[in-house]
Design an enzyme around this catalytic site. Structure first.
Site, PDB file in Angstrom:
ATOM      1  CE  LYS A  22      -1.737   1.433   4.058  1.00 36.61           C
ATOM      2  NZ  LYS A  22      -1.374   2.795   4.478  1.00 36.61           N
ATOM      3  CG  ASN A  23       2.267   2.645   3.507  1.00 36.94           C
ATOM      4  OD1 ASN A  23       1.102   2.944   3.214  1.00 36.94           O
ATOM      5  ND2 ASN A  23       2.646   2.411   4.747  1.00 36.94           N
ATOM      6  NE  ARG A  94      -1.085  11.594   8.166  1.00 42.16           N
ATOM      7  CZ  ARG A  94      -0.782  12.881   8.058  1.00 42.16           C
ATOM      8  NH1 ARG A  94      -1.749  13.751   8.212  1.00 42.16           N
ATOM      9  NH2 ARG A  94       0.436  13.266   7.782  1.00 42.16           N
ATOM     10  CB  CYS A 118      -4.669  10.326  11.916  1.00 38.25           C
ATOM     11  SG  CYS A 118      -3.076   9.592  12.238  1.00 38.25           S
ATOM     12  NE  ARG A 123       1.043  10.353  10.406  1.00 42.37           N
ATOM     13  CZ  ARG A 123       0.388   9.394   9.767  1.00 42.37           C
ATOM     14  NH1 ARG A 123      -0.718   8.925  10.289  1.00 42.37           N
ATOM     15  NH2 ARG A 123       0.801   8.932   8.591  1.00 42.37           N
ATOM     16  CG  ASP A 307       3.428   1.342   9.459  1.00 39.57           C
ATOM     17  OD1 ASP A 307       3.605   1.611   8.259  1.00 39.57           O
ATOM     18  OD2 ASP A 307       3.131   2.197  10.311  1.00 39.57           O
ATOM     19  CB  ILE A 329       7.799   6.471  14.423  1.00 41.91           C
ATOM     20  CG1 ILE A 329       9.011   5.563  14.212  1.00 41.91           C
ATOM     21  CG2 ILE A 329       7.440   7.239  13.144  1.00 41.91           C
ATOM     22  CD1 ILE A 329      10.262   6.258  13.732  1.00 41.91           C
ATOM     23  NE  ARG A 399      -7.283   4.432   5.553  1.00 43.28           N
ATOM     24  CZ  ARG A 399      -6.813   5.578   6.024  1.00 43.28           C
ATOM     25  NH1 ARG A 399      -7.286   6.087   7.137  1.00 43.28           N
ATOM     26  NH2 ARG A 399      -5.853   6.231   5.398  1.00 43.28           N
TER      27      ARG A 399
END
Ligand code: EPZ
Length: 420
Positions: A22-23, A94, A118, A123, A307, A329, A399
């Site tokens: 996804k990223n 985002r 979020c 962010r 993540d 993070i 998502r």
């Protein structure tokens, strides 16, 4: 609102296909704005965020069309006709901020809704803006929107990030590709998704050197052309299913997974007692003996990914020891702790660290999550918990995880989606 119900206690056994990242797909889709020619993307995951990015690019004037019938190949291309990224799209995702660099590079203007915070943190995008200002852009805040302008082309610059930012690295890499002159991005993010974006940009005619390092050098070119690009496999999906296999004491083959993208996740999972071995076509993951407590600190790649923090915490909740989990993070990424504790975990948070004391078994419960990775950590916990777990608000999951319940059910999990 859909929910997912799991009856835990079944060791996973079988194969899981790992999809495109996804990223990586999100910034690569934004890169389509850097040319009017067609960008053909394959191995694109079928996720809500991908659809949202498609809608965003379409309202900027690009044609975003599926190719073939697997839903994983997209053709993107066309001329930018609108330089505004609206609040109702940006607030949902985002990553919409990634159109800033391409819009300024191609049209000299951008009006992008401030993404807002979020659940995991504020962010901000100040590093994106400061870098673009160094390249000649000016910004003003107007009604919750960032209005950006540049006269003529963006100019190459030497940008030193004060700390690592994936999104800022991506935005500035795309902007630099079409800037006038040389750009150096120092202390750049090194995540595999950045490398994937850089390789796609070079296939489009960009001149980027230092790929996969923390120092990227870009010789700007006047224009980019179309290309074909396959999205890399999703390392976070890989790590998530590795935790799922491990927490159930199962054995799973993760097809298309890449060991070389897992960074510190490999060492940490092995330290916890999880076996991860390369096999033709993917990775074999199993856990035969007990789970051991392993301390972890999230860091930029190749450190342990933020993540993966929630999923690993669920695994440590049933270890035979204790684990210190430190999140460096994001400032608020422990929302899964209270829900895991409702399932019988023993986790105490002290500032940026959580101490996880392993228990012999978790107990199923109705739980709720607040972000994508917190949601999936509750699924991982439910797979091992005694009894029934119902995870609410699964739109978070949709998502970032394609066909999650199907993939787990195919490996023997007692899991189903409850609609309504
Ligand atoms: C990307 O977010 C990922 N999202 C995130 O994945 C991931 O957690 C994060 O990188 C870190 O790896 C996508 O790629 C779409 P950052 P990004 O800029 O780019 C602060 C998921 O679950 N910061 O590396 O937003 C920021 O607040 C998502 O898939 C600034 O202060 O992350 C954070 O504390 C969640 N100013 C830290 O830096 C800035 O201008 C790292 O953020 C930018 C960031």
């Amino acid at each position: 609102m859909d929910r997912i119900r799991i009856r835990g206690g079944r060791p996973l056994s079988g194969e899981i296909g790992i999809g495109g990242a996804k990223n990586a797909a999100l910034p690569v889709m934004a890169a389509a704005m850097l040319t009017d020619e067609r960008l053909l993307l394959s191995n694109v995951p079928r996720l809500a965020d991908i659809q949202t990015m498609g809608l965003l690019l379409a309202q900027h004037g690009l044609a975003v069309e599926p190719v073939g019938n697997d839903g994983r190949t997209l053709s993107l291309g066309g001329t930018i006709t609108n330089t505004e990224a609206p609040y109702d799209i940006v607030r949902k995702m985002r990553a919409s901020a990634l159109v800033l660099g391409p819009l300024l590079a191609r049209t000299g203007e951008a009006r992008v809704s401030m993404p807002g915070g979020c659940s995991i943190g504020a962010r901000p995008i100040d590093l994106h803006l400061k870098g673009l200002e160094q390249m000649g852009a000016t910004f003003r805040l107007d009604g919750g929107y960032i209005d950006g302008r540049v006269t003529g082309r963006l100019r190459g610059a030497t940008i030193v990030f004060p700390f690592v930012s994936v999104g800022a690295t991506e935005n500035l890499l795309m902007a630099a590709s079409l800037a006038d002159g040389r750009t150096v991005l120092a202390n750049a993010a090194r995540e595999p998704e950045i490398g994937d974006l850089a390789r796609c940009l070079n296939a489009m005619g960009a001149r980027i050197e230092g790929i996969d390092s923390d120092r990227l050098t870009v010789e700007g070119v006047a224009c980019l052309h179309g290309a074909s690009h396959a999205i890399i496999a999703d390392r976070i999906e890989t790590g998530t299913y590795a935790c799922a296999a491990a927490i159930t004491g199962g054995e799973v083959m993760l097809n298309n997974a890449r060991l070389d993208h897992l960074g510190a996740t490999i060492r940490i999972l092995r330290e916890a007692g999880v076996e991860i071995d390369e096999r033709p076509g993917g990775l074999r993951v199993r856990r035969l003996n007990g789970l051991h407590g392993a301390d972890v600190m999230t860091e930029p790649y190749p450190g342990f990914p933020t993540d993966m923090q929630a999923q690993f915490m669920a695994l440590m909740a049933v270890s035979d020891g204790a684990a210190m989990v430190t999140e460096t993070i994001f400032e608020n990424r422990f929302m899964h702790v209270s829900e895991l504790n409702r399932m019988g975990a023993r986790i105490n948070v002290h500032g940026a660290s959580a101490i996880v004391r392993g228990v012999s078994a978790l107990s199923g419960a109705p739980v709720m999550a607040t972000d994508l990775r917190a949601s999936v950590s509750l699924i991982v916990a439910g797979l091992a918990a005694r009894g029934e777990t119902v995870v609410n608000r699964v739109y978070h999951l949709d998502r970032g995880y394609e066909a999650l319940e199907q993939k787990l059910a195919a490996c023997g999990a007692d899991i189903e989606r409850l609609s309504g």
